[in-house]
Design an enzyme around this catalytic site. Structure first.
Site, PDB file in Angstrom:
ATOM      1  N   CYS A  82       0.667  -1.666  -0.269  1.00 16.26           N
ATOM      2  CA  CYS A  82       0.128  -0.108   0.032  1.00 16.26           C
ATOM      3  C   CYS A  82       0.930   1.749   0.119  1.00 16.26           C
ATOM      4  CB  CYS A  82      -0.495  -0.213   1.331  1.00 16.26           C
ATOM      5  SG  CYS A  82      -1.764   1.483   1.334  1.00 16.26           S
ATOM      6  N   CYS A  85       0.200   3.194   3.402  1.00 18.13           N
ATOM      7  CA  CYS A  85       0.768   2.326   4.708  1.00 18.13           C
ATOM      8  C   CYS A  85       1.459   1.492   4.691  1.00 18.13           C
ATOM      9  CB  CYS A  85      -0.723   2.242   5.645  1.00 18.13           C
ATOM     10  SG  CYS A  85      -1.036   1.283   4.684  1.00 18.13           S
ATOM     11  N   CYS A 130      -7.704  -1.369   0.785  1.00 23.94           N
ATOM     12  CA  CYS A 130      -6.532  -1.801   2.102  1.00 23.94           C
ATOM     13  C   CYS A 130      -7.327  -1.826   3.423  1.00 23.94           C
ATOM     14  CB  CYS A 130      -5.083  -0.979   2.207  1.00 23.94           C
ATOM     15  SG  CYS A 130      -4.188  -0.919   3.560  1.00 23.94           S
ATOM     16  N   CYS A 133      -5.609   0.828   6.189  1.00 22.45           N
ATOM     17  CA  CYS A 133      -5.795   2.371   6.243  1.00 22.45           C
ATOM     18  C   CYS A 133      -6.830   2.473   5.134  1.00 22.45           C
ATOM     19  CB  CYS A 133      -4.423   2.673   5.486  1.00 22.45           C
ATOM     20  SG  CYS A 133      -4.193   2.301   3.945  1.00 22.45           S
ATOM     21  N   CYS A 153      -7.975  -5.627 -10.472  1.00 21.40           N
ATOM     22  CA  CYS A 153      -8.178  -4.673 -11.591  1.00 21.40           C
ATOM     23  C   CYS A 153      -7.381  -3.244  -9.853  1.00 21.40           C
ATOM     24  CB  CYS A 153      -9.293  -3.775 -12.084  1.00 21.40           C
ATOM     25  SG  CYS A 153      -8.617  -2.813 -13.321  1.00 21.40           S
TER      26      CYS A 153
HETATM   27 ZN    ZN Z   1      -2.761   0.532   3.506  1.00 20.91          ZN
END
Ligand code: ZN
Length: 165
Positions: A82, A85, A130, A133, A153
């Site tokens: 990510c 984060c 995610c 976060c 995607c």
């Molecule tokens: Zn994240």
């Protein structure tokens, strides 16, 4: 005079009670949303930390233009994390060429990606974000390759690539 003060206090108490009850209900609903994620930041904080592109995709669920991500043709071995984060989201061995113009994976790193439903473009799509976060990543479709048959995607701008050692 005293009577007036007493009445005023009486009203104030009633007023407070009304307000605090209202507040409690609001807090409950926002708390439910916020406790979903272990990393929670204000919009201003995210805006400070992320690039404008990252902010609009991760925090505003925007979609990057196809064929713009430098990760699209990345074939190196490693992990996609990510961009907000650092949570590990996809492994390079699950990446495949979908031809859509967005980095595509047939499998997420289990437990690190969470799902939602959106109707933004008029029909039902499975949104993915995610799990740490809440940052928007992209959508998952059921036209991917084996073994899962899924196509994650993903906006490349929502990802950072960490090469394998
Ligand atoms: Zn994240």
């Amino acid at each position: 005079m005293y009577k007036n003060i007493f009445i005023a206090i009486g009203f104030a108490l009633v007023g407070c009670q009304g307000n605090s009850q209202k507040k409690e209900i609001v807090q409950e609903t926002t708390e439910k949303k916020e406790t979903k994620f272990s990393v929670v930041k204000t919009e201003a904080e995210w805006q400070k930390e992320l690039t404008p592109e990252e902010f609009y995709v991760l925090r505003k669920a925007a979609t990057e233009n196809p064929f713009t991500s430098e990760l699209l043709e990345n074939k190196k071995e490693g992990t996609y994390v990510c961009a907000a984060c650092g949570t590990e989201l996809f492994k390079s061995n699950t990446k495949f060429k979908s031809g859509t113009g967005w980095p595509s994976f047939y499998e997420e790193i289990e437990g690190n990606v969470a799902y939602d439903v959106d109707y933004k473009i008029g029909y039902k799509r499975t949104e993915e974000h995610c799990a740490t976060c809440g940052g928007h990543l992209g959508h998952v479709f059921e036209d991917g390759p084996e073994p899962t048959g899924l196509r994650h995607c993903i906006n490349g701008v929502a990802l950072d690539f960490v090469p394998a050692e």
